[in-house]
Design an enzyme around this catalytic site. Structure first.
Site, PDB file in Angstrom:
ATOM      1  N   CYS A  39      36.220 -28.790   2.498  1.00  0.00           N
ATOM      2  CA  CYS A  39      35.679 -28.112   3.688  1.00  0.00           C
ATOM      3  C   CYS A  39      36.565 -26.963   4.169  1.00  0.00           C
ATOM      4  O   CYS A  39      36.132 -26.144   4.978  1.00  0.00           O
ATOM      5  CB  CYS A  39      35.487 -29.109   4.810  1.00  0.00           C
ATOM      6  SG  CYS A  39      34.351 -30.420   4.354  1.00  0.00           S
ATOM      7  N   HIS A  92      34.923 -26.014  12.000  1.00  0.00           N
ATOM      8  CA  HIS A  92      34.219 -26.686  10.909  1.00  0.00           C
ATOM      9  C   HIS A  92      33.239 -27.679  11.534  1.00  0.00           C
ATOM     10  O   HIS A  92      33.562 -28.353  12.509  1.00  0.00           O
ATOM     11  CB  HIS A  92      35.233 -27.414  10.026  1.00  0.00           C
ATOM     12  CG  HIS A  92      34.583 -28.269   8.979  1.00  0.00           C
ATOM     13  ND1 HIS A  92      33.532 -27.821   8.205  1.00  0.00           N
ATOM     14  CD2 HIS A  92      34.824 -29.549   8.586  1.00  0.00           C
ATOM     15  CE1 HIS A  92      33.173 -28.778   7.370  1.00  0.00           C
ATOM     16  NE2 HIS A  92      33.935 -29.846   7.586  1.00  0.00           N
ATOM     17  N   ASN A 142      27.003 -31.088   7.703  1.00  0.00           N
ATOM     18  CA  ASN A 142      28.300 -30.648   7.187  1.00  0.00           C
ATOM     19  C   ASN A 142      28.081 -29.918   5.852  1.00  0.00           C
ATOM     20  O   ASN A 142      27.812 -30.550   4.831  1.00  0.00           O
ATOM     21  CB  ASN A 142      29.208 -31.873   7.000  1.00  0.00           C
ATOM     22  CG  ASN A 142      30.596 -31.493   6.496  1.00  0.00           C
ATOM     23  OD1 ASN A 142      30.831 -30.365   6.049  1.00  0.00           O
ATOM     24  ND2 ASN A 142      31.513 -32.437   6.554  1.00  0.00           N
TER      25      ASN A 142
END
Ligand code: ACO
Length: 321
Positions: free
Chosen positions: A112, A248, A278
């Site tokens: 990520c 994020h 996500n």
């Protein structure tokens, strides 16, 4: 010499999967997913779509918004953990699509944090005169590496891509970037299989994400709190100076914890997790592009970007937009 963001772009696949759709696939509820994560829906790539396809859409939009043609780009950096192929790397595949010949194409595998890692690397190239027009992308298709029978992961992850064009500037621009990793946590969030490691027949779904969610959650909140401090201290700034947090998008509760650390009201945080889930390396540039295109983020605003992911890897960028 600084680098500055000259343009942004993003892409989400057409198909939307809601929490109610997931209720039909695994034993879960819309209520559980919303209250634990903030996610309501997410985009899922078509069967014939690839990470490079998504990256190409995002890249073209960023190039268009920056008014930059392929001949100007002299560096490509792409963060992805779900490349189309083992090699050529996704940056090379993208280069061919865009008609760019010669400049380096770097692929970064930092889960990520891939986009923040890429931004940090491209920023250093530009600051040292190594590049004059960098295309930086975060693109991931995590739906291809989740076990669709595992309710602890399949409700979280999604697909997308985001991109920026960086150009040199006398004024900041990117004021600082901070990237870190600690492999001691590699057993909390991982995909068991790769290329060189022998397959273990005892492990089911070896190509799928395995996550000890609540343990990841605790480390993520603490680590992101620390990187916020590190970023502010490096720039001798008080938290009140930040105009927008662009985090994020893994979990609304993690985002809220970071906003609280900064004493920021949620109105000053770009949140897309409810609509996008996500998207791994794509989540920060997708949120950035969302805030820019809907007019919330304006030229001159001070932005704090941050990410945390498998590895663990984490990073931040302080940017005068
Ligand atoms: N639906 C219903 N119940 C569920 C689901 C689901 N989809 N998933 C888990 N549960 C159950 C569990 O089985 C457990 O039940 P039990 O108490 O009977 O054992 C219960 O819900 C609580 O599970 P927890 O894992 O403790 O739930 P938690 O509140 O921690 O939320 C979550 C889980 C959302 C995964 C959270 O821990 C999280 O967001 N973690 C961090 C994720 C992250 O940031 N990852 C890093 C980036 S990703 C990357 O790098 C690729």
């Amino acid at each position: 010499m600084y680098s500055r963001i000259a343009g942004t772009g993003s892409y989400l696949p057409e198909k939307v999967l809601t929490n109610f759709d997931l209720e039909k696939i695994v034993e879960t509820t819309d209520e559980w997913i919303r209250t634990r994560t903030g996610i309501e829906r997410r985009h899922v790539a078509a069967p014939d779509e690839t990470t490079c396809d998504m990256a190409e859409h995002a890249a073209r939009r960023a190039m268009e918004s920056a008014g930059v043609g392929p001949e100007e780009i002299d560096l490509i950096v792409i963060g992805t953990t779900t490349p189309d192929q083992v090699f050529p790397n996704t940056g090379c595949l993208l280069q061919a699509r865009l008609g760019i010949h010669g400049p380096p194409a770097i692929q970064i595998e930092a889960a990520c944090s891939g986009f923040i890692y890429g931004l940090s690397i491209a920023d250093r190239f530009i600051r040292t005169g190594g590049a004059k027009c960098a295309l930086v992308i975060g693109a991931d298709m995590l739906t291809r590496i989740v076990d669709w029978t595992d309710r602890t992961t399949c409700v979280l992850f999604a697909d997308g891509a985001g991109a920026v064009i960086l150009k040199p500037s006398d004024e900041a621009g990117i004021m600082s970037t901070h990237i870190h990793a600690d492999g001691a946590y590699s057993n909390l969030l991982y995909v068991p299989t790769g290329v060189s490691k022998k397959h273990d027949p005892a492990v089911a779904n070896q190509h799928c994400v395995i996550m000890k969610g609540s343990e990841v959650f605790k480390v993520a909140v603490n680590t992101l709190g620390r990187i916020v401090d590190e970023t502010l201290e490096a720039n001798h700034l008080d938290k009140s100076a930040i105009d927008w947090l662009v985090p994020h998008q893994a979990n609304m509760r993690i985002i809220q914890a970071t906003a609280k650390k900064l004493d920021m009201p949620m109105e000053k945080v770009i949140v897309t997790v409810q609509d996008q889930g996500n998207t791994s390396a794509a989540s920060v540039p997708l949120a950035l592009d969302t805030g820019v295109r809907d007019g919330r983020i304006k030229r001159g605003d001070l932005l704090l970007l941050e990410a945390f992911g498998g590895g663990f890897t984490w990073g931040s960028a302080l940017i005068r937009y």
